[in-house]
Design a protein around this motif. Structure first.
Motif: not given
Length: 82
Positions: A63-69, A71-81
């Motif tokens: 997932y990527a967190v973006s601001d109102e413009h 622009a990517t502020l943060y990326t991370s990952k997660f697992n679905v199990a």
């Protein structure tokens, strides 16, 4: 918190993940599968957002967190199990 701004839990998850933030800068979270396909986009609510992943297939997601413009502020990952 991870990276000083965002943390995701629980990881792995079968039903819901929570994206918690120490900042108000993140406005949306875009979730991608490992092939880079956009799965969904979520509006972040304040500093604590719960995302339903119960319909997601098992596997790794980014997932990527973006601001109102957008622009990517943060990326991370997660697992679905399940």
């Amino acid at each position: 918190m991870a990276d000083g701004s965002f943390v995701t839990y629980p990881n792995p998850s079968a039903n819901f993940i929570t994206i918690k933030s120490t900042t108000d800068k993140g406005k949306t979270a875009s979730v991608f599968d490992v092939s880079g396909r956009l799965v969904n986009t979520y509006k972040l609510n304040d500093r604590h957002t719960t995302v339903d992943v119960s319909e997601y297939e098992n596997g790794l997601y980014i997932y990527a967190v973006s601001d109102e413009h957008n622009a990517t502020l943060y990326t991370s990952k997660f697992n679905v199990a399940k």
